[in-house]
Design a protein around this motif. Structure first.
Motif, PDB file in Angstrom:
ATOM      1  N   LEU A   1       0.949  -1.113   0.097  1.00 14.78           N
ATOM      2  CA  LEU A   1      -0.282   0.077  -0.347  1.00 14.78           C
ATOM      3  C   LEU A   1       0.645   1.422  -0.313  1.00 14.78           C
ATOM      4  O   LEU A   1       0.283   2.394  -0.928  1.00 14.78           O
ATOM      5  N   LEU A   2       2.047   0.872   1.178  1.00 13.29           N
ATOM      6  CA  LEU A   2       3.005   2.123   0.999  1.00 13.29           C
ATOM      7  C   LEU A   2       3.912   1.837  -0.227  1.00 13.29           C
ATOM      8  O   LEU A   2       3.710   3.456  -1.263  1.00 13.29           O
TER       9      LEU A   2
ATOM     10  N   THR B   1       2.953   2.260  -3.425  1.00 15.98           N
ATOM     11  CA  THR B   1       0.587   2.130  -4.474  1.00 15.98           C
ATOM     12  C   THR B   1       1.075   3.717  -4.510  1.00 15.98           C
ATOM     13  O   THR B   1       1.059   4.626  -5.030  1.00 15.98           O
ATOM     14  N   VAL B   2       0.892   4.157  -3.244  1.00 15.06           N
ATOM     15  CA  VAL B   2       0.403   5.362  -2.673  1.00 15.06           C
ATOM     16  C   VAL B   2       1.758   6.621  -3.298  1.00 15.06           C
ATOM     17  O   VAL B   2       1.049   7.511  -4.031  1.00 15.06           O
ATOM     18  N   SER B   3       3.471   5.967  -3.067  1.00 18.51           N
ATOM     19  CA  SER B   3       4.034   6.836  -3.670  1.00 18.51           C
ATOM     20  C   SER B   3       4.396   6.474  -5.076  1.00 18.51           C
ATOM     21  O   SER B   3       4.109   7.620  -6.139  1.00 18.51           O
TER      22      SER B   3
ATOM     23  N   MET C   1       1.407   6.308  -7.123  1.00 21.18           N
ATOM     24  CA  MET C   1       0.525   7.352  -7.316  1.00 21.18           C
ATOM     25  C   MET C   1       1.139   8.647  -7.241  1.00 21.18           C
ATOM     26  O   MET C   1       1.025   9.668  -8.267  1.00 21.18           O
ATOM     27  N   GLU C   2       2.088   9.204  -6.540  1.00 15.14           N
ATOM     28  CA  GLU C   2       2.238  10.310  -5.926  1.00 15.14           C
ATOM     29  C   GLU C   2       2.904  10.805  -7.167  1.00 15.14           C
ATOM     30  O   GLU C   2       2.711  12.186  -7.545  1.00 15.14           O
TER      31      GLU C   2
ATOM     32  N   SER D   1      -3.121   4.450 -13.645  1.00 12.89           N
ATOM     33  CA  SER D   1      -3.686   4.847 -12.236  1.00 12.89           C
ATOM     34  C   SER D   1      -4.695   4.250 -11.606  1.00 12.89           C
ATOM     35  O   SER D   1      -4.500   4.693 -10.090  1.00 12.89           O
TER      36      SER D   1
ATOM     37  N   TRP E   1      -4.917   2.697  -8.234  1.00  9.48           N
ATOM     38  CA  TRP E   1      -6.461   2.758  -6.512  1.00  9.48           C
ATOM     39  C   TRP E   1      -7.467   2.024  -6.367  1.00  9.48           C
ATOM     40  O   TRP E   1      -7.174   1.759  -4.982  1.00  9.48           O
TER      41      TRP E   1
ATOM     42  N   GLY F   1      -4.645  -0.492  -4.582  1.00  6.48           N
ATOM     43  CA  GLY F   1      -4.958   0.057  -2.911  1.00  6.48           C
ATOM     44  C   GLY F   1      -5.947   0.857  -1.970  1.00  6.48           C
ATOM     45  O   GLY F   1      -5.811   0.091  -1.510  1.00  6.48           O
ATOM     46  N   GLU F   2      -6.917   0.160  -2.491  1.00 10.44           N
ATOM     47  CA  GLU F   2      -8.203   0.003  -2.100  1.00 10.44           C
ATOM     48  C   GLU F   2      -8.405  -0.911  -1.202  1.00 10.44           C
ATOM     49  O   GLU F   2      -8.946  -1.509  -0.166  1.00 10.44           O
TER      50      GLU F   2
ATOM     51  N   ALA G   1      -6.252  -1.706   1.540  1.00  3.22           N
ATOM     52  CA  ALA G   1      -6.350  -0.664   2.291  1.00  3.22           C
ATOM     53  C   ALA G   1      -7.634  -1.307   3.465  1.00  3.22           C
ATOM     54  O   ALA G   1      -7.114  -1.715   4.702  1.00  3.22           O
TER      55      ALA G   1
END
Length: 80
Positions: free
Chosen positions: A29-30, A32-34, A36-37, A46, A50, A53-54, A57
């Motif tokens: 997840l970390l 994935t967020v990185s 995407m950012e 993307s 997302w 990532g959902e 989470a």
């Protein structure tokens, strides 16, 4: 819209989410967020990130809910 099914997989990571440990799901997840950012993905990628990532989470939350339930049960047993 993403399904509530946490067995979501993508070509980004072939491991079904429901087979990940808490630590594996959190780390992915970390990442994935990185990713995407960073903004270095196209729209399709993307969206896949997302959705994954959902699902990740939700997996982390399920692990934490399970741990909380075990703690609550242990406290209840200890109080008796």
């Amino acid at each position: 819209m993403m399904s509530k099914d946490i067995e979501f997989t993508t070509s980004l990571n072939a491991t079904p989410v429901d087979q990940l440990t808490y630590e594996q799901a959190r780390e992915e997840l970390l990442q994935t967020v990185s990713r995407m950012e960073s903004g270095a993905t196209n729209l399709e990628e993307s969206i896949a990130l997302w959705e994954r990532g959902e699902a990740l989470a939700q997996r982390c939350e399920a692990w934490l809910d399970g741990a909380q339930a075990k703690l609550d049960a242990a406290r209840k047993d200890a109080a008796q």
